[in-house]
Design a protein around this motif. Sequence first.
Motif, PDB file in Angstrom:
ATOM      1  N   HIS A  12      63.870  35.843  63.211  1.00 56.95           N
ATOM      2  CA  HIS A  12      65.217  35.520  63.684  1.00 56.95           C
ATOM      3  C   HIS A  12      65.214  34.145  64.341  1.00 56.95           C
ATOM      4  O   HIS A  12      64.171  33.639  64.772  1.00 56.95           O
ATOM      5  N   CYS A  13      66.399  33.553  64.383  1.00 59.90           N
ATOM      6  CA  CYS A  13      66.563  32.256  65.027  1.00 59.90           C
ATOM      7  C   CYS A  13      67.998  32.126  65.531  1.00 59.90           C
ATOM      8  O   CYS A  13      68.876  32.907  65.156  1.00 59.90           O
ATOM      9  N   SER A  14      68.235  31.153  66.357  1.00 62.57           N
ATOM     10  CA  SER A  14      69.558  30.952  66.927  1.00 62.57           C
ATOM     11  C   SER A  14      70.576  30.584  65.855  1.00 62.57           C
ATOM     12  O   SER A  14      70.271  29.867  64.902  1.00 62.57           O
ATOM     13  N   ALA A  15      71.804  31.079  66.060  1.00 58.60           N
ATOM     14  CA  ALA A  15      72.917  30.698  65.180  1.00 58.60           C
ATOM     15  C   ALA A  15      73.982  29.949  65.973  1.00 58.60           C
ATOM     16  O   ALA A  15      75.154  29.940  65.587  1.00 58.60           O
ATOM     17  N   SER A  16      73.581  29.332  67.074  1.00 60.27           N
ATOM     18  CA  SER A  16      74.535  28.588  67.908  1.00 60.27           C
ATOM     19  C   SER A  16      75.135  27.431  67.101  1.00 60.27           C
ATOM     20  O   SER A  16      74.419  26.507  66.699  1.00 60.27           O
ATOM     21  N   LEU A  17      76.428  27.494  66.866  1.00 62.08           N
ATOM     22  CA  LEU A  17      77.084  26.446  66.090  1.00 62.08           C
ATOM     23  C   LEU A  17      77.131  25.118  66.843  1.00 62.08           C
ATOM     24  O   LEU A  17      76.832  24.071  66.258  1.00 62.08           O
ATOM     25  N   PRO A  18      77.489  25.093  68.138  1.00 64.56           N
ATOM     26  CA  PRO A  18      77.476  23.802  68.849  1.00 64.56           C
ATOM     27  C   PRO A  18      76.110  23.113  68.808  1.00 64.56           C
ATOM     28  O   PRO A  18      76.031  21.898  68.612  1.00 64.56           O
ATOM     29  N   ALA A  19      75.049  23.901  68.992  1.00 61.20           N
ATOM     30  CA  ALA A  19      73.713  23.303  68.972  1.00 61.20           C
ATOM     31  C   ALA A  19      73.381  22.755  67.588  1.00 61.20           C
ATOM     32  O   ALA A  19      72.782  21.680  67.461  1.00 61.20           O
ATOM     33  N   ARG A  20      73.782  23.482  66.545  1.00 62.73           N
ATOM     34  CA  ARG A  20      73.495  23.032  65.191  1.00 62.73           C
ATOM     35  C   ARG A  20      74.272  21.748  64.866  1.00 62.73           C
ATOM     36  O   ARG A  20      73.717  20.802  64.285  1.00 62.73           O
ATOM     37  N   LEU A  21      75.535  21.694  65.245  1.00 64.56           N
ATOM     38  CA  LEU A  21      76.335  20.496  64.978  1.00 64.56           C
ATOM     39  C   LEU A  21      75.768  19.285  65.730  1.00 64.56           C
ATOM     40  O   LEU A  21      75.791  18.164  65.208  1.00 64.56           O
ATOM     41  N   GLN A  22      75.266  19.522  66.910  1.00 66.96           N
ATOM     42  CA  GLN A  22      74.670  18.423  67.671  1.00 66.96           C
ATOM     43  C   GLN A  22      73.423  17.914  66.959  1.00 66.96           C
ATOM     44  O   GLN A  22      73.206  16.701  66.857  1.00 66.96           O
ATOM     45  N   ARG A  23      72.604  18.824  66.464  1.00 66.92           N
ATOM     46  CA  ARG A  23      71.386  18.426  65.745  1.00 66.92           C
ATOM     47  C   ARG A  23      71.710  17.652  64.481  1.00 66.92           C
ATOM     48  O   ARG A  23      70.944  16.778  64.053  1.00 66.92           O
ATOM     49  N   LEU A  24      72.845  17.962  63.858  1.00 68.02           N
ATOM     50  CA  LEU A  24      73.250  17.278  62.626  1.00 68.02           C
ATOM     51  C   LEU A  24      73.989  15.970  62.915  1.00 68.02           C
ATOM     52  O   LEU A  24      74.380  15.263  61.979  1.00 68.02           O
TER      53      LEU A  24
ATOM     54  N   MET B 195      78.680  28.473  57.085  1.00 67.35           N
ATOM     55  CA  MET B 195      77.557  28.698  57.996  1.00 67.35           C
ATOM     56  C   MET B 195      76.225  28.682  57.246  1.00 67.35           C
ATOM     57  O   MET B 195      75.233  28.118  57.735  1.00 67.35           O
ATOM     58  N   VAL B 196      76.173  29.292  56.075  1.00 66.03           N
ATOM     59  CA  VAL B 196      74.935  29.274  55.288  1.00 66.03           C
ATOM     60  C   VAL B 196      74.536  27.840  54.967  1.00 66.03           C
ATOM     61  O   VAL B 196      73.360  27.460  55.081  1.00 66.03           O
ATOM     62  N   HIS B 197      75.493  27.013  54.574  1.00 63.50           N
ATOM     63  CA  HIS B 197      75.161  25.632  54.215  1.00 63.50           C
ATOM     64  C   HIS B 197      74.808  24.787  55.437  1.00 63.50           C
ATOM     65  O   HIS B 197      73.872  23.977  55.378  1.00 63.50           O
ATOM     66  N   LEU B 198      75.514  24.978  56.531  1.00 57.22           N
ATOM     67  CA  LEU B 198      75.203  24.212  57.739  1.00 57.22           C
ATOM     68  C   LEU B 198      73.804  24.525  58.272  1.00 57.22           C
ATOM     69  O   LEU B 198      73.130  23.653  58.820  1.00 57.22           O
ATOM     70  N   PHE B 199      73.377  25.768  58.114  1.00 54.38           N
ATOM     71  CA  PHE B 199      72.086  26.202  58.647  1.00 54.38           C
ATOM     72  C   PHE B 199      71.021  26.328  57.554  1.00 54.38           C
ATOM     73  O   PHE B 199      70.021  27.016  57.752  1.00 54.38           O
TER      74      PHE B 199
ATOM     75  N   TRP C  69      77.663  16.731  55.836  1.00 53.60           N
ATOM     76  CA  TRP C  69      77.824  18.042  56.467  1.00 53.60           C
ATOM     77  C   TRP C  69      79.247  18.279  56.963  1.00 53.60           C
ATOM     78  O   TRP C  69      79.612  19.420  57.281  1.00 53.60           O
ATOM     79  N   THR C  70      80.047  17.221  57.040  1.00 51.16           N
ATOM     80  CA  THR C  70      81.361  17.314  57.683  1.00 51.16           C
ATOM     81  C   THR C  70      82.275  18.383  57.090  1.00 51.16           C
ATOM     82  O   THR C  70      82.903  19.136  57.843  1.00 51.16           O
ATOM     83  N   PRO C  71      82.412  18.503  55.757  1.00 52.88           N
ATOM     84  CA  PRO C  71      83.309  19.547  55.232  1.00 52.88           C
ATOM     85  C   PRO C  71      82.920  20.950  55.675  1.00 52.88           C
ATOM     86  O   PRO C  71      83.790  21.769  55.986  1.00 52.88           O
ATOM     87  N   TRP C  72      81.611  21.250  55.695  1.00 56.82           N
ATOM     88  CA  TRP C  72      81.169  22.566  56.145  1.00 56.82           C
ATOM     89  C   TRP C  72      81.447  22.747  57.628  1.00 56.82           C
ATOM     90  O   TRP C  72      81.858  23.838  58.057  1.00 56.82           O
TER      91      TRP C  72
END
Length: 209
Positions: A194-206, A152-156, A6-9
Motif C-alpha cells: 500500500h501507499c499514500s493516495a494523497s492528491l495534494p501531495a501527488r500534484l505537488q510532486r508533479l 487517479m490511475v493516470h496521475l499515480f 499531467w494537467t488534464p488528469w
Amino acid sequence: MDAAAWTPWAEVALQVPLAYARRGQTLAQAALAGAKRFVELRHYPARDVVDTRHATRAYYHAHDGATRWGPDQPPEHGHFHLFWDDPQPGTHVHLVALALDTRGQPLHWFTTNRWVTAGRWEPAAALIDRLPTFALHTRGRLAPLARWLTAMVHLFSDDLAALLQARDAALAPYTRHQRLEAVLEDRRIDILSHCSASLPARLQRLGLT
C-alpha cells in the motif's frame, strides 16, 4: 513527462469532487450510487461499473468495519476495486484498490492477494504494461466518478507501478516453500502492498501546485 502533460488528469481529479461537493456529496457518498444504506461487502453499484469498450470494471465496498491504516491515519470509509476484464466472460484481473476516508478523500492505494477478489492473477510486469491504457467510462450518475478513477490511475501511474512490484516482492518469500497457487489462496495473506493516495501531495510532486 512534463507537468503540462499531467494537467488534464489533474483537472478531472480536482473538478469531479468539487462538482459533487456543490451538490452536497462526497466521493464516498457518490460511490454508493443512491443507496440509502451502506452494507458491508455489498457492491456499489450492485452490478459494478462495467466498461466493455475498455474491458475494465470497478465497484465500491467496505468490510470488517472502518479499516485504519496506521495510528496517525484517519479511518477508512470504503474502497474501490479496479479490474481488467478478460475477453472470456466471467474472468477478471484485479489491478489495484483505492481507499477513501470518512470525508470521501483518497487515502491509500493497496493491492490484495488473489483470493480477496478471485479472478485471474497477472504478474506485476504485465499489469504495469497495461496501465497507460486504463480507462473506465460509463453513463448516468456514476459517469463523473468513473472519470475521476481513470484520472487517479493516470496521475499515480508511477506509484502504482512501484506498488505492483512491491506486491509481487511481498509474495516471493512465501513461494519459496509453497506453490504460487497455494499462496494466492492463503486466507492469512490479504493486503500485500500500500501507499499514500494523497492528491495534494501527488500534484505537488508533479509540479502542478
